[in-house]
Design an enzyme around this catalytic site. Structure first.
Site, PDB file in Angstrom:
ATOM      1  N   SER A 150      42.012  64.339  11.452  1.00  0.00           N
ATOM      2  CA  SER A 150      42.815  65.529  11.177  1.00  0.00           C
ATOM      3  C   SER A 150      42.606  65.985   9.734  1.00  0.00           C
ATOM      4  O   SER A 150      41.487  66.344   9.366  1.00  0.00           O
ATOM      5  CB  SER A 150      44.285  65.233  11.492  1.00  0.00           C
ATOM      6  OG  SER A 150      45.047  66.410  11.543  1.00  0.00           O
ATOM      7  N   ASP A 226      45.101  67.938  22.762  1.00  0.00           N
ATOM      8  CA  ASP A 226      45.622  67.968  21.393  1.00  0.00           C
ATOM      9  C   ASP A 226      46.406  69.258  21.183  1.00  0.00           C
ATOM     10  O   ASP A 226      45.857  70.356  21.304  1.00  0.00           O
ATOM     11  CB  ASP A 226      44.437  67.887  20.423  1.00  0.00           C
ATOM     12  CG  ASP A 226      44.848  67.653  18.985  1.00  0.00           C
ATOM     13  OD1 ASP A 226      45.888  68.195  18.563  1.00  0.00           O
ATOM     14  OD2 ASP A 226      44.104  66.946  18.272  1.00  0.00           O
ATOM     15  N   HIS A 259      46.410  64.002  19.902  1.00  0.00           N
ATOM     16  CA  HIS A 259      46.095  63.905  18.470  1.00  0.00           C
ATOM     17  C   HIS A 259      46.446  62.534  17.886  1.00  0.00           C
ATOM     18  O   HIS A 259      46.322  62.336  16.683  1.00  0.00           O
ATOM     19  CB  HIS A 259      46.872  64.996  17.725  1.00  0.00           C
ATOM     20  CG  HIS A 259      46.335  65.348  16.372  1.00  0.00           C
ATOM     21  ND1 HIS A 259      45.115  65.970  16.180  1.00  0.00           N
ATOM     22  CD2 HIS A 259      46.862  65.170  15.118  1.00  0.00           C
ATOM     23  CE1 HIS A 259      44.910  66.173  14.892  1.00  0.00           C
ATOM     24  NE2 HIS A 259      45.946  65.691  14.220  1.00  0.00           N
TER      25      HIS A 259
END
Length: 281
Positions: A150, A226, A259
């Site tokens: 991320s 996600d 995620h």
């Protein structure tokens, strides 16, 4: 420079350490974690840097990614820094938001007050921490790789793109590919670097590839479940930039994965073996 070992555990015949030191870059105490594989007792081993995402610290990767078993087999040290400076006097988001300030350093050198004194994570990762660990452990800094998740995927990509001579390999899980074009990135880059968007380009993977290309392959895994995929991560922009500049990109779309570290731990072994092909030669 003095280090303080806060925690130590034996795992897969290696050592998992948590270390505190005074950072000259960030002007505060910083904490990082390092896994030292058993091979380090006989020879210098390569280093793989892990950069974590928003709200994380050095421990998320250590406790959730499941990297130690394969890293021990491959003889790779894995170092997980914190995601921002911390401590008394370190400025945070004025409204206490989770996507900026503490836990959200975005791996840049801030130029804007009040963040410029402390938020120098780019310099910390790229210069200060390698020099520190080389003095303390039997590491081969001529063999470095970098990966992250991320916000940390953004950091890994931009550090590798800006320093191709330093990092032999790069990969990312669900990276923020074009921070100049998403809300998380726009908020952070404006506050840390100012409103001149030209200054943002050195910390935007898509912009860097569009402007200068890249001579190494890139591996990215992205979960299709996600919740941040469409609005914040934008891997399609990375794919388009790499295609335009003939950069070798492997972009794996993982159906059903979100995620979280469940996603990361599922494909961690693949990433470690990918990096090993570049670091152990």
């Amino acid at each position: 420079m003095t280090i303080e070992i806060l925690e130590e555990a034996r795992v897969f015949e290696g050592r998992q350490l948590r270390i505190k030191h005074v950072s000259a870059s960030c002007h505060c105490d910083m904490v990082f974690s390092v896994f030292l594989p058993p091979q380090i007792e006989q020879q210098a081993v390569p280093v793989l840097w892990w950069l974590s995402g928003l709200t994380c610290n050095d421990q998320n990767f250590v406790t959730k990614a499941g990297a130690q078993r394969v890293a021990a087999e491959l003889g790779i040290a894995v170092i997980a820094p914190d995601t921002s400076p911390r401590g008394e006097g370190v400025p945070d988001d004025s409204e206490g938001a989770w996507d900026f300030g503490l836990g959200a350093g975005f791996y840049v050198n801030a130029t804007q007050a009040p963040f410029d004194q402390y938020y120098r994570m780019y310099e910390y990762i790229q210069q200060e921490l390698p020099a520190l660990v080389q003095n303390e452990f039997n590491l081969d800094l001529s063999r470095q790789g970098i990966f992250g998740h991320s916000m940390g995927g953004h950091g890994a990509l931009t550090l590798a793109l800006n320093n191709p001579q330093q990092y032999r390999s790069v990969s990312a899980f669900a990276p923020i590919c074009a921070p100049s074009q998403c809300a998380w990135g726009q908020k952070a880059l404006a506050a840390y670097l100012g409103d001149d968007r030209a200054a943002w380009q050195a910390h935007d993977a898509v912009a860097l590839i569009e402007s200068r290309g890249f001579d190494k392959p890139i591996l990215v895994d992205q979960g299709l479940a996600d919740s941040f995929l469409e609005n914040q991560l934008k891997p399609e922009l990375l794919h388009a930039a790499c295609a335009k500049q003939s950069v070798s990109l492997t972009l794996n779309h993982r159906a059903g994965y979100d995620h979280s570290y469940y996603f990361i731990s599922t494909f961690m072994e693949e990433h470690l073996r990918y990096h090993s092909a570049f670091l152990n030669r």
